[in-house]
Design a protein around this motif. Structure first.
Motif, PDB file in Angstrom:
ATOM      1  N   LEU A  95       0.838  -1.196   0.000  1.00 54.15           N
ATOM      2  CA  LEU A  95       0.000   0.000   0.000  1.00 54.15           C
ATOM      3  C   LEU A  95       0.876   1.250   0.000  1.00 54.15           C
ATOM      4  O   LEU A  95       2.061   1.188   0.310  1.00 54.15           O
ATOM      5  CB  LEU A  95      -0.919  -0.013   1.222  1.00 54.15           C
ATOM      6  CG  LEU A  95      -1.913  -1.167   1.275  1.00 54.15           C
ATOM      7  CD1 LEU A  95      -2.711  -1.113   2.577  1.00 54.15           C
ATOM      8  CD2 LEU A  95      -2.855  -1.131   0.082  1.00 54.15           C
ATOM      9  N   SER A  97       1.078   3.440   2.072  1.00 53.40           N
ATOM     10  CA  SER A  97       1.578   3.677   3.420  1.00 53.40           C
ATOM     11  C   SER A  97       2.823   2.850   3.734  1.00 53.40           C
ATOM     12  O   SER A  97       3.455   3.061   4.760  1.00 53.40           O
ATOM     13  CB  SER A  97       0.493   3.316   4.433  1.00 53.40           C
ATOM     14  OG  SER A  97       0.183   1.933   4.324  1.00 53.40           O
ATOM     15  N   GLN A  99       2.566  -0.383   4.178  1.00 56.28           N
ATOM     16  CA  GLN A  99       2.051  -1.603   4.788  1.00 56.28           C
ATOM     17  C   GLN A  99       1.869  -2.682   3.723  1.00 56.28           C
ATOM     18  O   GLN A  99       1.578  -2.391   2.565  1.00 56.28           O
ATOM     19  CB  GLN A  99       0.710  -1.334   5.471  1.00 56.28           C
ATOM     20  CG  GLN A  99       0.843  -0.435   6.673  1.00 56.28           C
ATOM     21  CD  GLN A  99      -0.493   0.141   7.083  1.00 56.28           C
ATOM     22  OE1 GLN A  99      -1.118   0.861   6.309  1.00 56.28           O
ATOM     23  NE2 GLN A  99      -0.920  -0.173   8.286  1.00 56.28           N
ATOM     24  N   TYR A 161     -11.630  -0.673  -0.095  1.00 55.33           N
ATOM     25  CA  TYR A 161     -10.515  -0.040   0.601  1.00 55.33           C
ATOM     26  C   TYR A 161     -10.261   1.294  -0.078  1.00 55.33           C
ATOM     27  O   TYR A 161     -10.107   1.366  -1.303  1.00 55.33           O
ATOM     28  CB  TYR A 161      -9.247  -0.889   0.519  1.00 55.33           C
ATOM     29  CG  TYR A 161      -8.014  -0.127   0.957  1.00 55.33           C
ATOM     30  CD1 TYR A 161      -7.707   0.021   2.307  1.00 55.33           C
ATOM     31  CD2 TYR A 161      -7.183   0.492   0.020  1.00 55.33           C
ATOM     32  CE1 TYR A 161      -6.603   0.742   2.712  1.00 55.33           C
ATOM     33  CE2 TYR A 161      -6.072   1.224   0.423  1.00 55.33           C
ATOM     34  CZ  TYR A 161      -5.794   1.347   1.762  1.00 55.33           C
ATOM     35  OH  TYR A 161      -4.702   2.071   2.167  1.00 55.33           O
ATOM     36  N   ASP A 163      -8.288   5.264   1.116  1.00 52.60           N
ATOM     37  CA  ASP A 163      -7.748   6.220   2.080  1.00 52.60           C
ATOM     38  C   ASP A 163      -7.540   5.603   3.463  1.00 52.60           C
ATOM     39  O   ASP A 163      -7.859   6.210   4.485  1.00 52.60           O
ATOM     40  CB  ASP A 163      -8.663   7.447   2.185  1.00 52.60           C
ATOM     41  CG  ASP A 163      -8.814   8.185   0.862  1.00 52.60           C
ATOM     42  OD1 ASP A 163      -7.842   8.200   0.080  1.00 52.60           O
ATOM     43  OD2 ASP A 163      -9.907   8.720   0.603  1.00 52.60           O
ATOM     44  N   GLY A 164      -7.019   4.381   3.485  1.00 56.76           N
ATOM     45  CA  GLY A 164      -6.708   3.748   4.754  1.00 56.76           C
ATOM     46  C   GLY A 164      -7.888   3.137   5.483  1.00 56.76           C
ATOM     47  O   GLY A 164      -7.763   2.715   6.622  1.00 56.76           O
ATOM     48  N   SER A 181     -11.138   1.093  10.588  1.00 56.38           N
ATOM     49  CA  SER A 181     -10.221   2.153  10.185  1.00 56.38           C
ATOM     50  C   SER A 181      -8.788   1.676  10.386  1.00 56.38           C
ATOM     51  O   SER A 181      -8.452   1.106  11.407  1.00 56.38           O
ATOM     52  CB  SER A 181     -10.479   3.399  11.026  1.00 56.38           C
ATOM     53  OG  SER A 181      -9.574   4.398  10.668  1.00 56.38           O
ATOM     54  N   LEU A 182      -7.992   1.883   9.398  1.00 54.60           N
ATOM     55  CA  LEU A 182      -6.601   1.489   9.458  1.00 54.60           C
ATOM     56  C   LEU A 182      -5.764   2.698   9.050  1.00 54.60           C
ATOM     57  O   LEU A 182      -5.795   3.130   7.910  1.00 54.60           O
ATOM     58  CB  LEU A 182      -6.332   0.330   8.482  1.00 54.60           C
ATOM     59  CG  LEU A 182      -4.900  -0.110   8.349  1.00 54.60           C
ATOM     60  CD1 LEU A 182      -4.421  -0.749   9.648  1.00 54.60           C
ATOM     61  CD2 LEU A 182      -4.760  -1.094   7.231  1.00 54.60           C
ATOM     62  N   LEU A 183      -5.070   3.255  10.010  1.00 54.33           N
ATOM     63  CA  LEU A 183      -4.237   4.417   9.730  1.00 54.33           C
ATOM     64  C   LEU A 183      -2.773   4.012   9.839  1.00 54.33           C
ATOM     65  O   LEU A 183      -2.401   3.114  10.597  1.00 54.33           O
ATOM     66  CB  LEU A 183      -4.539   5.538  10.731  1.00 54.33           C
ATOM     67  CG  LEU A 183      -5.993   6.001  10.759  1.00 54.33           C
ATOM     68  CD1 LEU A 183      -6.208   7.000  11.875  1.00 54.33           C
ATOM     69  CD2 LEU A 183      -6.389   6.588   9.434  1.00 54.33           C
ATOM     70  N   VAL A 184      -1.896   4.681   9.082  1.00 57.12           N
ATOM     71  CA  VAL A 184      -0.477   4.390   9.121  1.00 57.12           C
ATOM     72  C   VAL A 184       0.016   4.460  10.555  1.00 57.12           C
ATOM     73  O   VAL A 184      -0.242   5.434  11.269  1.00 57.12           O
ATOM     74  CB  VAL A 184       0.305   5.369   8.230  1.00 57.12           C
ATOM     75  CG1 VAL A 184       1.793   5.118   8.326  1.00 57.12           C
ATOM     76  CG2 VAL A 184      -0.165   5.288   6.787  1.00 57.12           C
TER      77      VAL A 184
END
Length: 188
Positions: A95, A97, A99, A161, A163-164, A181-184
């Motif tokens: 990704l 990010s 990840q 999926y 924007d995170g 929600s998955l944020l860096v």
């Protein structure tokens, strides 16, 4: 980047058409198939509108934007009908990010048998026919559910999926079912 996830199609033409219509409406650039594409499998009934050859023809129209992994009901014979590769047990996507997103069907790797991932990485799978978007042992587990055979009284669903954020939406009307929600750097 916007990704659209479907799993456990099991050769149902009507469900596949509905999912592809939702894919078109979503504006996603990539269609991720998490296995069990054409065959209904020995533990499932034959779905209404079962037509694996037509499902293959329909999916082949999207071959340039499809990434697919093999499910436990998929075979080399199925691959002969599909114009995109789908016999890999897993696929790794990086990704923006940084990840890793590990794509698999779920019969080999799942929350109880995690692949080698770093904290904060994502495991995406189907197989259970039950949607999930949650943290487990410092990895995010995402399952879009099934478009053909949802279990536990749930409705047919797909995943997005962007924007995170991973979301599960109902196939019949695109309403939000669940979201994670998955944020860096977020390791909940």
């Amino acid at each position: 980047m916007k990704l659209f996830f479907i799993s456990d199609l099991h050769g149902c033409l009507k469900s596949t058409q509905q999912a592809l219509n939702a894919f078109e409406r979503s504006g996603a650039e990539h269609l991720i198939l998490l296995g069990d594409i054409l065959n209904h499998g020995p533990r499932n009934p034959v779905p209404d509108n079962y037509n694996p050859a037509e499902v293959a023809n329909l999916l082949n129209q999207y071959k340039h934007c499809i990434s697919a992994v093999r499910g436990n009901c998929d075979s080399e014979v199925d691959q002969m009908l599909l114009e995109f590769p789908m016999l890999m047990d897993s696929m790794l996507v990086l990704l923006e990010s940084g990840q890793k997103m590990f794509l698999t069907h779920g019969h080999l790797y799942h929350a109880s048998r995690l692949p080698l991932l770093n904290p904060g990485d994502i495991l995406c799978h189907g197989h259970t026919h039950i949607p999930q978007a949650s943290w487990h042992d410092k990895q995010f587990i995402f399952n879009p559910g099934s478009i053909t055979f949802p279990k536990n009284g749930l409705k047919a669903s797909y995943g997005l999926y962007q924007d995170g954020v991973f979301s599960v939406l109902l196939l019949e009307d695109d309403t939000l079912y669940t979201q994670g929600s998955l944020l860096v750097g977020d390791i909940s």
